[in-house]
Design a protein around this motif. Sequence first.
Motif, PDB file in Angstrom:
ATOM      1  N   ASP A  81       0.849  -1.176   0.000  1.00 19.23           N
ATOM      2  CA  ASP A  81       0.000   0.000   0.000  1.00 19.23           C
ATOM      3  C   ASP A  81       0.894   1.239   0.000  1.00 19.23           C
ATOM      4  O   ASP A  81       1.722   1.410   0.901  1.00 19.23           O
ATOM      5  CB  ASP A  81      -0.899  -0.012   1.230  1.00 19.23           C
ATOM      6  CG  ASP A  81      -1.840   1.185   1.291  1.00 19.23           C
ATOM      7  OD1 ASP A  81      -1.830   2.017   0.365  1.00 19.23           O
ATOM      8  OD2 ASP A  81      -2.598   1.284   2.269  1.00 19.23           O
ATOM      9  N   PRO A  82       0.772   2.119  -0.988  1.00 14.83           N
ATOM     10  CA  PRO A  82       1.643   3.300  -1.066  1.00 14.83           C
ATOM     11  C   PRO A  82       1.562   4.194   0.180  1.00 14.83           C
ATOM     12  O   PRO A  82       2.561   4.762   0.596  1.00 14.83           O
ATOM     13  CB  PRO A  82       1.147   4.044  -2.300  1.00 14.83           C
ATOM     14  CG  PRO A  82       0.385   3.054  -3.085  1.00 14.83           C
ATOM     15  CD  PRO A  82      -0.132   2.030  -2.126  1.00 14.83           C
ATOM     16  N   LYS A  83       0.395   4.297   0.780  1.00 14.90           N
ATOM     17  CA  LYS A  83       0.263   5.135   1.984  1.00 14.90           C
ATOM     18  C   LYS A  83       1.047   4.534   3.147  1.00 14.90           C
ATOM     19  O   LYS A  83       1.712   5.253   3.898  1.00 14.90           O
ATOM     20  CB  LYS A  83      -1.204   5.303   2.362  1.00 14.90           C
ATOM     21  CG  LYS A  83      -1.966   6.183   1.393  1.00 14.90           C
ATOM     22  CD  LYS A  83      -3.400   6.331   1.829  1.00 14.90           C
ATOM     23  CE  LYS A  83      -4.179   7.158   0.822  1.00 14.90           C
ATOM     24  NZ  LYS A  83      -5.576   7.307   1.215  1.00 14.90           N
ATOM     25  N   ASP A  84       0.969   3.217   3.311  1.00 20.54           N
ATOM     26  CA  ASP A  84       1.730   2.562   4.379  1.00 20.54           C
ATOM     27  C   ASP A  84       3.233   2.708   4.150  1.00 20.54           C
ATOM     28  O   ASP A  84       3.994   2.947   5.086  1.00 20.54           O
ATOM     29  CB  ASP A  84       1.367   1.073   4.491  1.00 20.54           C
ATOM     30  CG  ASP A  84      -0.024   0.869   5.078  1.00 20.54           C
ATOM     31  OD1 ASP A  84      -0.536   1.786   5.748  1.00 20.54           O
ATOM     32  OD2 ASP A  84      -0.590  -0.225   4.856  1.00 20.54           O
ATOM     33  N   SER A  85       3.656   2.554   2.899  1.00 15.84           N
ATOM     34  CA  SER A  85       5.078   2.702   2.583  1.00 15.84           C
ATOM     35  C   SER A  85       5.571   4.105   2.911  1.00 15.84           C
ATOM     36  O   SER A  85       6.651   4.275   3.485  1.00 15.84           O
ATOM     37  CB  SER A  85       5.327   2.411   1.103  1.00 15.84           C
ATOM     38  OG  SER A  85       4.998   1.090   0.795  1.00 15.84           O
ATOM     39  N   ARG A  87       4.305   6.178   5.127  1.00 12.26           N
ATOM     40  CA  ARG A  87       4.339   6.335   6.596  1.00 12.26           C
ATOM     41  C   ARG A  87       5.601   5.701   7.192  1.00 12.26           C
ATOM     42  O   ARG A  87       6.222   6.272   8.099  1.00 12.26           O
ATOM     43  CB  ARG A  87       3.098   5.704   7.217  1.00 12.26           C
ATOM     44  CG  ARG A  87       1.850   6.522   7.022  1.00 12.26           C
ATOM     45  CD  ARG A  87       0.664   5.918   7.770  1.00 12.26           C
ATOM     46  NE  ARG A  87      -0.553   6.496   7.254  1.00 12.26           N
ATOM     47  CZ  ARG A  87      -1.439   5.852   6.493  1.00 12.26           C
ATOM     48  NH1 ARG A  87      -1.272   4.593   6.181  1.00 12.26           N
ATOM     49  NH2 ARG A  87      -2.514   6.478   6.067  1.00 12.26           N
ATOM     50  N   ARG A  88       5.974   4.521   6.697  1.00 12.30           N
ATOM     51  CA  ARG A  88       7.186   3.856   7.206  1.00 12.30           C
ATOM     52  C   ARG A  88       8.432   4.679   6.894  1.00 12.30           C
ATOM     53  O   ARG A  88       9.314   4.834   7.729  1.00 12.30           O
ATOM     54  CB  ARG A  88       7.307   2.442   6.628  1.00 12.30           C
ATOM     55  CG  ARG A  88       6.354   1.441   7.260  1.00 12.30           C
ATOM     56  CD  ARG A  88       6.721   0.015   6.888  1.00 12.30           C
ATOM     57  NE  ARG A  88       6.653  -0.231   5.456  1.00 12.30           N
ATOM     58  CZ  ARG A  88       5.557  -0.609   4.796  1.00 12.30           C
ATOM     59  NH1 ARG A  88       4.430  -0.785   5.444  1.00 12.30           N
ATOM     60  NH2 ARG A  88       5.593  -0.828   3.501  1.00 12.30           N
ATOM     61  N   ARG A  89       8.518   5.228   5.682  1.00  9.98           N
ATOM     62  CA  ARG A  89       9.667   6.067   5.324  1.00  9.98           C
ATOM     63  C   ARG A  89       9.731   7.309   6.192  1.00  9.98           C
ATOM     64  O   ARG A  89      10.804   7.700   6.662  1.00  9.98           O
ATOM     65  CB  ARG A  89       9.604   6.462   3.846  1.00  9.98           C
ATOM     66  CG  ARG A  89       9.986   5.364   2.889  1.00  9.98           C
ATOM     67  CD  ARG A  89      10.208   5.888   1.472  1.00  9.98           C
ATOM     68  NE  ARG A  89       9.124   6.702   0.959  1.00  9.98           N
ATOM     69  CZ  ARG A  89       8.042   6.233   0.332  1.00  9.98           C
ATOM     70  NH1 ARG A  89       7.897   4.948   0.134  1.00  9.98           N
ATOM     71  NH2 ARG A  89       7.113   7.053  -0.117  1.00  9.98           N
ATOM     72  N   ALA A  90       8.580   7.949   6.435  1.00  8.27           N
ATOM     73  CA  ALA A  90       8.560   9.147   7.273  1.00  8.27           C
ATOM     74  C   ALA A  90       8.965   8.815   8.702  1.00  8.27           C
ATOM     75  O   ALA A  90       9.682   9.590   9.330  1.00  8.27           O
ATOM     76  CB  ALA A  90       7.147   9.763   7.228  1.00  8.27           C
ATOM     77  N   ALA A  91       8.517   7.671   9.210  1.00  6.80           N
ATOM     78  CA  ALA A  91       8.886   7.281  10.586  1.00  6.80           C
ATOM     79  C   ALA A  91      10.388   7.017  10.682  1.00  6.80           C
ATOM     80  O   ALA A  91      11.036   7.414  11.656  1.00  6.80           O
ATOM     81  CB  ALA A  91       8.099   6.042  11.008  1.00  6.80           C
ATOM     82  N   ARG A  92      10.975   6.366   9.676  1.00  9.36           N
ATOM     83  CA  ARG A  92      12.426   6.121   9.667  1.00  9.36           C
ATOM     84  C   ARG A  92      13.193   7.423   9.612  1.00  9.36           C
ATOM     85  O   ARG A  92      14.192   7.606  10.299  1.00  9.36           O
ATOM     86  CB  ARG A  92      12.819   5.209   8.495  1.00  9.36           C
ATOM     87  CG  ARG A  92      12.517   3.756   8.717  1.00  9.36           C
ATOM     88  CD  ARG A  92      13.239   2.872   7.708  1.00  9.36           C
ATOM     89  NE  ARG A  92      12.977   3.242   6.326  1.00  9.36           N
ATOM     90  CZ  ARG A  92      12.070   2.669   5.539  1.00  9.36           C
ATOM     91  NH1 ARG A  92      11.308   1.706   6.010  1.00  9.36           N
ATOM     92  NH2 ARG A  92      11.918   3.047   4.299  1.00  9.36           N
ATOM     93  N   LYS A  93      12.708   8.354   8.798  1.00 11.16           N
ATOM     94  CA  LYS A  93      13.377   9.658   8.683  1.00 11.16           C
ATOM     95  C   LYS A  93      13.307  10.416  10.005  1.00 11.16           C
ATOM     96  O   LYS A  93      14.284  11.031  10.442  1.00 11.16           O
ATOM     97  CB  LYS A  93      12.735  10.469   7.564  1.00 11.16           C
ATOM     98  CG  LYS A  93      13.450  11.741   7.232  1.00 11.16           C
ATOM     99  CD  LYS A  93      12.826  12.431   6.037  1.00 11.16           C
ATOM    100  CE  LYS A  93      13.548  13.699   5.706  1.00 11.16           C
ATOM    101  NZ  LYS A  93      12.976  14.373   4.550  1.00 11.16           N
ATOM    102  N   ALA A  94      12.164  10.353  10.678  1.00 13.31           N
ATOM    103  CA  ALA A  94      12.016  11.018  11.974  1.00 13.31           C
ATOM    104  C   ALA A  94      12.914  10.382  13.029  1.00 13.31           C
ATOM    105  O   ALA A  94      13.525  11.082  13.835  1.00 13.31           O
ATOM    106  CB  ALA A  94      10.555  10.971  12.418  1.00 13.31           C
ATOM    107  N   ASP A  95      13.022   9.060  13.017  1.00 14.34           N
ATOM    108  CA  ASP A  95      13.900   8.356  13.954  1.00 14.34           C
ATOM    109  C   ASP A  95      15.365   8.733  13.716  1.00 14.34           C
ATOM    110  O   ASP A  95      16.127   8.943  14.655  1.00 14.34           O
ATOM    111  CB  ASP A  95      13.740   6.838  13.834  1.00 14.34           C
ATOM    112  CG  ASP A  95      12.409   6.347  14.404  1.00 14.34           C
ATOM    113  OD1 ASP A  95      11.750   7.114  15.134  1.00 14.34           O
ATOM    114  OD2 ASP A  95      12.040   5.205  14.097  1.00 14.34           O
TER     115      ASP A  95
END
Length: 99
Positions: A81-85, A87-95
């Motif tokens: 799902d493009p939206k889930d992907s 979100r995961r990229r944004a969370a990794r970038k924030a971490d």
Amino acid sequence: MAEMLQVTVCYGTAREQFLRALHVAPGTTIGQAVEMSGVLEAYPEINLSTQPVGIYARKKTLDTVLRERDRIEIYRPLVADPKDSRRRRAARKADAAAS
């Protein structure tokens, strides 16, 4: 005799791509061109009743009449799902920024 139209049928998998140029009569539909191309024999997993098709990344129906130089594309189902992907990229970038 009527001029023939040049069209291309495209289908891609994770490992390879099918790309076939065809000359078809005016009035030929997407469905007819897909059948003439041989892609259904080469990739029996294609199900035109469930998989969308299009011309130059715009979804169309199988009864759409072709024009000169159309590129017919058969789309595969999405793996993620493009939206889930996103979100995961944004969370990794924030971490990474917090570290």
